[in-house]
Design a protein around this motif. Structure first.
Motif, PDB file in Angstrom:
ATOM      1  N   TRP A 105       0.822  -1.209   0.000  1.00  0.00           N
ATOM      2  CA  TRP A 105       0.000   0.000   0.000  1.00  0.00           C
ATOM      3  C   TRP A 105       0.855   1.257   0.000  1.00  0.00           C
ATOM      4  O   TRP A 105       2.007   1.248   0.427  1.00  0.00           O
ATOM      5  CB  TRP A 105      -0.930   0.011   1.214  1.00  0.00           C
ATOM      6  N   TRP A 106       0.252   2.341  -0.427  1.00  0.00           N
ATOM      7  CA  TRP A 106       0.898   3.654  -0.433  1.00  0.00           C
ATOM      8  C   TRP A 106       0.693   4.269   0.952  1.00  0.00           C
ATOM      9  O   TRP A 106      -0.097   5.185   1.134  1.00  0.00           O
ATOM     10  CB  TRP A 106       0.239   4.512  -1.507  1.00  0.00           C
TER      11      TRP A 106
ATOM     12  N   ARG B 148      -4.473   2.681  -9.876  1.00  0.00           N
ATOM     13  CA  ARG B 148      -4.821   1.474  -9.115  1.00  0.00           C
ATOM     14  C   ARG B 148      -4.375   1.578  -7.661  1.00  0.00           C
ATOM     15  O   ARG B 148      -5.082   1.128  -6.751  1.00  0.00           O
ATOM     16  CB  ARG B 148      -4.186   0.247  -9.772  1.00  0.00           C
ATOM     17  N   ARG B 149      -3.220   2.175  -7.405  1.00  0.00           N
ATOM     18  CA  ARG B 149      -2.744   2.307  -6.026  1.00  0.00           C
ATOM     19  C   ARG B 149      -3.691   3.168  -5.199  1.00  0.00           C
ATOM     20  O   ARG B 149      -3.731   3.053  -3.976  1.00  0.00           O
ATOM     21  CB  ARG B 149      -1.334   2.896  -6.012  1.00  0.00           C
TER      22      ARG B 149
ATOM     23  N   ASP C  30      -7.148   1.277  -2.452  1.00  0.00           N
ATOM     24  CA  ASP C  30      -6.818   1.591  -1.063  1.00  0.00           C
ATOM     25  C   ASP C  30      -8.026   2.226  -0.366  1.00  0.00           C
ATOM     26  O   ASP C  30      -8.473   3.313  -0.729  1.00  0.00           O
ATOM     27  CB  ASP C  30      -5.623   2.554  -1.039  1.00  0.00           C
ATOM     28  N   ARG C  31      -8.535   1.525   0.640  1.00  0.00           N
ATOM     29  CA  ARG C  31      -9.706   2.033   1.372  1.00  0.00           C
ATOM     30  C   ARG C  31      -9.478   3.445   1.906  1.00  0.00           C
ATOM     31  O   ARG C  31     -10.402   4.276   1.941  1.00  0.00           O
ATOM     32  CB  ARG C  31     -10.034   1.081   2.531  1.00  0.00           C
ATOM     33  N   PHE C  32      -8.249   3.737   2.319  1.00  0.00           N
ATOM     34  CA  PHE C  32      -7.982   5.040   2.931  1.00  0.00           C
ATOM     35  C   PHE C  32      -7.861   6.173   1.911  1.00  0.00           C
ATOM     36  O   PHE C  32      -7.737   7.337   2.289  1.00  0.00           O
ATOM     37  CB  PHE C  32      -6.738   4.961   3.810  1.00  0.00           C
ATOM     38  N   PHE C  33      -7.900   5.825   0.624  1.00  0.00           N
ATOM     39  CA  PHE C  33      -8.002   6.852  -0.412  1.00  0.00           C
ATOM     40  C   PHE C  33      -9.378   6.861  -1.064  1.00  0.00           C
ATOM     41  O   PHE C  33      -9.638   7.692  -1.931  1.00  0.00           O
ATOM     42  CB  PHE C  33      -6.937   6.638  -1.492  1.00  0.00           C
ATOM     43  N   THR C  34     -10.245   5.934  -0.682  1.00  0.00           N
ATOM     44  CA  THR C  34     -11.555   5.822  -1.346  1.00  0.00           C
ATOM     45  C   THR C  34     -12.672   5.958  -0.315  1.00  0.00           C
ATOM     46  O   THR C  34     -12.987   7.066   0.123  1.00  0.00           O
ATOM     47  CB  THR C  34     -11.625   4.508  -2.142  1.00  0.00           C
TER      48      THR C  34
END
Length: 602
Positions: free
Chosen positions: A210-211, A542-543, A547-551
């Motif tokens: 993850w980022w 895609r990254r 990622d739940r914390f970006f969506t």
């Protein structure tokens, strides 16, 4: 498993096919901006349909352990990347396998003798060696520091076994001091059953996929514990504002790839984390150390992702279409101004950007891919020589080589020289173009902290072959691109074409991916190849998408309103100036902190 075809309307599928045909016939970068953007959207759809492939479902043993769910997983990142996807908590965690961007039946790890043909060392000496520095004049050297900072977050194959190293024979006139050249093999996948047959061969990422800024916070609970101060959510810093790197064999400064540029970025964003903690503590005085740390990490990681998306990437691929497209990845086609006025006006990532949109894995569990690793082999960005100058008056303080700033020596430089002067020196210098004959000479004779010597250019070629990434022409075919018909088609430089023809014995199909990407003509404003850009089209979004914390969790309830405002209101320039205000006179005229800064005068 291979990526299933995603459901879509006939109109969308037609649009995507037309976009691909226009790109193959004309090239997206030769089109007017609106049409170029439309083509890039269609290409991304096509890549999502055909170039996401899962390795996690193949036979496995001893997968990395996942602890039981905790309530705090809903609002904070875990040290090892677990529980980003609450339904599949192991997805993307440290120790999980790399995925692929090409079909699994094309991921053939090369074996002897093909693995060493042509010789990676001969290719390195003949067409990669930097004889004269070729600068990327549209950007500053912070882009090289930033890239290593990102890579340290995203991926590592880990330390290879000491036995069974690859042996590269050397020519009679090769000056290598310890013939033959040996290269450690890539660490085997610890989750692959012993003696497992069939494809694909798999490897595991020691980092979280993850980022999540793990290069600042660590990739496991112990690394995170050592990084934290235990007070007010903050990270440990010395009184001089430096990271107190541990000494000895386990020190990060003794790991391959550590250098001054990485230390500068890690220090800057450790300071930024602590500044975010101060802001949150003022807003939420009842929060404890864990509350402050978890939210500050979320905010800092998102700010880093935003900087990479809307500043670093548009700087290194500075074409009008890609500049607009990368900002649209974050803000949407409606733009930042409308977003600030009204917030999201649509669930569509195209209209309102990816942050805050629905989470989408596009039918394949998220993982960094081996092809993503391969196209990020961009060592030509790194200069060999560094002039350290005073931010106040541009006075020359010290001249250094890369040898002087690599490994533990980098820590000594940060303790000796002011960080403001180091940042100024990078901001007013240029990185190299990612092209042939521009590989840093020092990295072709690099001595690792453990004493092993390596030619990193030769290693980069060998690794790509070893990991089953297709060679250049096949790679392009699998991405929907036209392959090079011959060596004169590959490069516009006739001397390079002739030398490549000699090296590869006239076989255009055997040209290595990295060599082909370095040789091919670049779109206007690009510091690297259009072939590499195809993986970025796919993986850059895609990254964020996965990622739940970006969506779905990119909300005031998770980040706080103050946190989202911090992300929206800050840029690389504001981060630099918050912690190094004396850079203001050099930076006041730049619109992007990765563009060249103005030189100071006394």
């Amino acid at each position: 498993m291979s990526a299933p075809r995603r459901p879509g309307s006939s109109l969308r599928l037609l649009f995507d096919r037309v976009a691909e045909r226009i790109d193959r016939a004309v090239g997206w970068h030769r089109l007017p901006l609106p049409l170029g953007l439309a083509v890039l959207i269609g290409l991304r759809d096509r890549l999502r349909d055909r170039n996401l492939h899962d390795t996690s479902g193949r036979p496995a043993i001893d997968p990395p352990p996942v602890g039981p769910p905790q309530a705090w997983h809903a609002t904070a990142r875990t040290p090892d990347g677990t529980y980003n996807d609450l339904a599949r908590p192991a997805m993307g965690m440290a120790g999980a396998r790399f995925g692929r961007n090409v079909p699994l039946d094309h991921t053939h790890p090369e074996t002897l003798p093909e693995l060493l043909e042509p010789s990676p060392r001969e290719i390195s000496r003949a067409v990669l060696t930097r004889r004269e520095f070729q600068p990327a004049t549209s950007v500053n050297a912070l882009v090289a520091a930033w890239l290593q900072f990102m890579i340290r977050d995203w991926f590592s194959h880990g330390e290879g076994p000491r036995d069974g190293a690859w042996t590269i024979p050397l020519a009679d006139d090769d000056p290598w001091p310890e013939p033959p050249m040996t290269v450690l093999r890539t660490r085997p996948d610890p989750t692959r059953p012993p003696g497992a047959l069939g494809r694909p061969a798999t490897w595991a990422n020691t980092q979280s996929h993850w980022w999540d800024a793990s290069q600042v916070y660590g990739t496991n609970a112990e690394e995170q514990r050592l990084a934290r101060s235990g007070h007010d959510g903050k990270l440990r810093l010395t009184p001089d504002g430096l990271i107190p790197y541990p000494t000895g064999e386990g020190s990060p400064a003794r790991m391959p790839g550590f250098w001054l540029g990485l230390a500068m970025m890690q220090t800057l964003f450790a300071r930024e984390h602590n500044a975010i903690c101060d802001r949150l503590r003022a807003e939420y005085p009842s929060w404890d150390d864990d509350d402050l740390f978890g939210r500050a990490r979320l905010i800092n990681a998102a700010l880093i992702a935003k900087i990479h998306t809307v500043e670093w990437t548009p700087a290194v691929i500075s074409h009008p279409t890609t500049r607009y497209a990368m900002r649209a990845n974050w803000w949407g086609l409606t733009g930042e101004r409308l977003y600030r006025l009204f917030g999201r006006i649509s669930d569509s990532e195209i209209i309102s950007g990816i942050p805050g949109s629905p989470t989408r894995h596009h039918g394949v569990p998220f993982a960094i891919t081996e092809e993503f690793v391969a196209v990020y082999r961009m060592h030509p960005l790194v200069p060999d020589h560094y002039a350290v100058r005073a931010a106040a008056d541009d006075r020359l303080i010290e001249e250094l080589t890369f040898r002087d700033i690599a490994g533990p020596a980098a820590i000594q430089i940060t303790e000796k020289l002011a960080m403001t002067d180091l940042l100024y020196s990078f901001g007013t210098a240029h990185p190299g173009l990612v092209t042939l004959r521009n590989f840093p000479r020092f990295l072709q004779e690099f001595e690792r902290p453990d004493g092993r010597r390596m030619d990193l250019a030769a290693v980069d070629i060998l690794r790509t072959r070893e990991l089953g990434v297709p060679r250049y022409n096949e790679f392009r075919r699998l991405l929907g691109l036209r392959p090079a018909g011959d060596f004169d088609d590959l490069t516009e430089d006739r001397a390079d074409a002739a030398e490549l023809r000699r090296l590869y014995r006239g076989d255009i199909e055997s040209v290595d991916l990295m060599v082909g990407m370095y040789a091919e003509p670049r779109p206007a404003g690009f510091a690297f190849s259009d072939t590499a850009f195809r993986i970025f089209i796919l993986m850059a979004s895609r990254r964020l998408n996965s990622d739940r914390f970006f969506t779905t969790a990119y909300t005031p309830q998770v980040y706080t309103r103050a946190g989202l405002d911090w992300i929206n209101d800050n840029t690389m320039a504001t981060v630099l100036l918050r912690h190094h205000p004396h850079l203001r006179s050099s930076m006041h005229a730049v619109t992007n902190a990765f563009e060249p800064w103005r030189r100071s005068t006394s």
